[in-house]
Design an enzyme around this catalytic site. Structure first.
Site, short mmCIF file in Angstrom:
data_model
loop_
_atom_site.label_atom_id
_atom_site.label_comp_id
_atom_site.label_asym_id
_atom_site.label_seq_id
_atom_site.Cartn_x
_atom_site.Cartn_y
_atom_site.Cartn_z
N ASN A 164 0.85 -1.19 0.00
CA ASN A 164 0.00 0.00 0.00
C ASN A 164 0.88 1.23 0.00
OD1 ASN A 164 -2.82 1.07 0.31
ND2 ASN A 164 -1.85 2.12 2.03
N GLU A 165 0.64 2.13 -0.95
CA GLU A 165 1.39 3.39 -1.00
C GLU A 165 2.87 3.17 -0.68
OE1 GLU A 165 -0.59 6.42 1.31
OE2 GLU A 165 -1.94 6.84 -0.35
N GLU A 323 -7.91 5.82 -4.01
CA GLU A 323 -8.34 6.44 -2.76
C GLU A 323 -8.55 7.93 -2.98
OE1 GLU A 323 -5.70 6.13 0.57
OE2 GLU A 323 -5.20 4.06 0.14
N LYS A 372 -9.51 7.62 13.17
CA LYS A 372 -10.94 7.62 13.53
C LYS A 372 -11.64 8.91 13.12
CE LYS A 372 -9.80 8.48 18.41
NZ LYS A 372 -8.35 8.31 18.21
C1 GLA Z 1 -3.38 6.84 2.59
C2 GLA Z 1 -3.40 5.37 2.97
C3 GLA Z 1 -4.67 4.95 3.66
C4 GLA Z 1 -5.11 6.00 4.64
C5 GLA Z 1 -5.28 7.32 3.92
C6 GLA Z 1 -5.80 8.43 4.80
O1 GLA Z 1 -3.86 7.11 1.37
O2 GLA Z 1 -3.21 4.53 1.86
O3 GLA Z 1 -4.42 3.74 4.32
O4 GLA Z 1 -4.18 6.12 5.65
O5 GLA Z 1 -4.02 7.71 3.46
O6 GLA Z 1 -5.95 9.63 4.08
#
Ligand code: GLA
Length: 682
Positions: A164-165, A323, A372
């Site tokens: 992820n990222e 996202e 949260k």
């Molecule tokens: C990133 C992460 C997510 C979340 C978002 C919050 O994009 O990939 O897991 O933490 O930020 O904005």
């Protein structure tokens, strides 16, 4: 908790295999492990209500999937996958590798990242691993294989969401494993230590190396570090994250050769450290995450920039918005909630710029943990909320745009973008620390946005032949190949604008001698003998009354004509804006950071010369683009960011409402329209 093989259900006969993303996606990150079964069951009902079609699952689940080394608990995920499938929701399944479990970093503390000053980053948040750690690579590939083997035949599986990222939070790693990998990478790049010494210019300050083993990453030093070492470390850092991805994807391709794989990029938002142009070839589909910058009053234009860059990384192909947020995030200094309809405008603006999926972080707002207060599709306050009603509306809107899927955005303008040039121009010990690579580019992109002109943001060595206008902004570092590519675009008939501090160095960050702007001197017909960077509060007046900041230079004409000159001492009468015929096109050079009005005027002149027109004439603040399918069907998008109703000229069917447009169409204040055009646009 059970060993994997003993409990895996048999999904091999399930229908609809192989499942793919054969629809315009709508959904987001889904973290069911944070919720009891009763809530997970309500989730399924609500996903049906909202028309959710795809969710990313398992991103941060490793510690629950494998709480003890070698012991796995897939029961909850099996149930989630089955329930999602039952509701017709496809899954972008993660490899769960974005946060190592506690047992792993306890067993292998060398996995933890280290900063340039030696600080170790400890567990307790996420992404606490070095991508070059052999122990982490081994365990990450192992859990990836376990997950892939388990779900390879699951009918809900549509896409692999790897890690992820990659590179988020920390993108450069100074641990010993990274140092060793850096040395191997350098050996591979240079072959011999002599060649490295030449490229790094190590005759300077006694930096000469006798062997590769002497080399370290650019850890904290007394003063300016060798700039080529720094630049190579940035190249290596991008590569090391990509290489980590490649390790995971090789497992995925072996186990599920038919399922596409990607990872979510962060074009513009979080970091400049990953050269995504060099990553694109390893992604089956480009996916991007984008978050608005609350403090930016023109955040919707920054959104367009990010989307245009993502499309450029994707080579013009459709991409996935993996996202964005329904409303506020939790990680900026002040987390602004979106206004009514702003989410819809944001989501559909991404579609207008090439996204074929609209996904969010996250499905349901968490009750605990650091995120949260981050918005979600299902907010804390539940479904009797504006947020939920807007989510359901957006789901409906996305479904009505199905025919747009697969089409490409029309763009006659290219903005050249290079991560290596970005890294190099922002190194220290330069004429000015005021040059931020994105600033000039964003200024010209903004001018285009305001005029309804779409631009592809592309690599300098990309095929530029289809563009009528090419913008080259502060491309400080440029290869010979890229410089020739840009010159060729002008010779073929494009208008090319080059802005100050471009063409200065080669790929080793060595100055191109004989006068600036080095690689572009001949194309532009100018030669600069000395830079005159401006102090922070200093500006210069130009002969057309406009104002320059940041930069000025002592330039001579060598074939170009001066259109505008500096008027202030010591550069009185020195050219500031020039133009030269180049083959069938023209090459322009601007030697200062123009004020926004002057950027607009210059943009107008360039658009007129190159014959570039907007998708449709629209009032200020109404964003317009056109997407075009291979069969010629065109979709005109208009996003009204203003508080006033607007009208655009068009003919066809408005897809969100079904209204027929015969000549003109109302775009209500704050609304979006998408017209499937009945006559083919030129
Ligand atoms: C990133 C992460 C997510 C979340 C978002 C919050 O994009 O990939 O897991 O933490 O930020 O904005």
């Amino acid at each position: 908790m059970n060993r994997v093989a003993a409990t895996r259900p048999d999904w091999s006969t399930a229908a609809s295999w192989p499942a793919r993303l054969d629809f315009l996606g709508f959904g987001g990150d889904y973290n069911p492990e944070q919720w009891p079964r009763s809530v997970r069951s309500e989730d399924i009902d609500l996903m049906r209500e909202a028309g959710v079609s795809v969710v990313s699952v398992g991103i941060f689940s490793w510690a629950l999937l494998e709480p003890v080394e070698g012991e796995h608990d897939f029961g909850w995920l099996d149930e989630v996958m089955d329930n999602l499938h039952g509701a017709g929701v496809r899954v972008a399944l993660s490899t769960a590798t974005a946060a190592p479990p506690a047992w792993l970093t306890r067993k292998h503390p060398e996995i933890l990242p280290r900063l340039s000053d030696g600080t170790t980053l400890w567990p307790g948040s996420r992404r606490h691993y070095s991508p070059s750690s052999p122990a982490y690579q081994y365990h990450a590939q192992r859990i990836t294989r376990v997950v892939a083997e388990r779900y390879k035949n699951h009918p809900a599986l549509a896409l692999w969401h790897l890690d992820n990222e990659l590179g988020a939070h920390v993108s450069e790693f100074y641990d010993d494993d990274s140092a060793a990998a850096f040395r191997r990478w350098l050996e591979n790049r240079y072959g011999t230590i002599e060649e490295l010494n030449r490229a790094w210019g190590t005759a300077f300050w006694s930096q000469h190396y006798a062997e590769f083993e002497e080399i370290l990453p650019p850890r904290a030093t007394p003063t300016s570090i060798n700039p080529t070492q720094r630049l190579d470390f940035q190249r290596f850092s991008s590569w090391s994250l990509l290489e980590f991805y490649r390790g995971l994807v090789s497992v995925i391709r072996e186990v599920t050769p038919g399922i596409p794989a990607t990872t979510n990029l962060m074009a513009t938002t979080a970091t400049k450290s990953m050269d995504y142009f060099s990553w694109a070839g390893d992604l089956d589909v480009v996916a991007n995450d984008h978050y608005l910058v609350a403090a930016d009053p023109e955040r919707h234009i920054e959104l367009a920039f990010s989307a245009d860059l993502t499309r450029g990384i994707a080579g013009g192909n459709p991409w996935i918005l993996m996202e964005h947020s329904t409303s506020a995030v939790n990680w900026q200094p002040r987390n602004r909630a979106k206004t009514p309809n702003e989410m819809r405008r944001n989501s559909l603006a991404h579609v207008a710029r090439g996204a074929d999926a609209v996904m969010f972080f996250q499905w349901r707002q968490s009750l605990s943990g650091a995120e949260k207060f981050h918005s979600a599709l299902v907010p804390h306050a539940g479904t009797d909320t504006r947020m939920w009603r807007e989510v359901v509306d957006l789901g409906r809107a996305v479904r009505s745009l199905e025919s747009v899927r697969g089409s490409r955005v029309d763009a006659d303008v290219a903005i050249v973008f290079d991560y290596e040039a970005w890294w190099a121009i922002e190194l220290d010990s330069h004429p000015s620390n005021e040059i931020a690579y994105l600033d000039t580019m964003r200024a010209y992109h903004r001018a285009l946005w305001l005029r309804g002109i779409s631009a592809d943001i592309v690599h300098p060595e990309a095929d530029l032949s289809r563009y009528k206008l090419v913008l080259v902004c502060s491309l400080y570092l440029v290869t010979d190949v890229a410089a020739a590519n840009i010159a060729r675009a002008a010779k073929r008939g494009a208008s090319v604008l080059v802005t100050y501090f471009s063409g200065i160095v080669d790929e080793n960050d060595h100055v191109r001698p004989g006068g600036y702007p080095g690689a572009f001197r001949e194309l532009l017909g100018v030669r600069t003998e000395e830079f005159y960077p401006l102090l922070a509060d200093q500006s210069v007046v130009l002969s057309d009354g406009s104002i320059g900041t940041v930069w000025s230079e002592h330039m001579h004409l060598e074939g170009a004509e001066a259109l505008v000159r500096f008027t202030d001492s010591p550069l009185t009468d020195v050219p500031a804006l020039t133009r030269k015929a180049a083959g069938d096109g023209h090459a322009w050079y601007v030697a200062t950071a123009l004020d926004s009005e002057a950027v607009g005027a210059l943009t107008d002149a360039l658009l007129t010369e190159s014959g570039v027109l907007p998708a449709v004439q629209a009032p200020a603040g109404v964003e317009v683009t056109r997407r075009r399918r291979d069969d010629g069907t065109c979709f005109l998008f208009a996003v009204n960011h203003t508080a006033a109703d607007a009208t655009i000229a068009c003919e066809g069917t408005e897809l969100l409402t079904g209204v027929e447009a015969a000549g003109t169409l109302l775009v209500p204040a704050g609304a979006v329209v998408v017209v499937q055009e009945s006559s083919l646009a030129p």
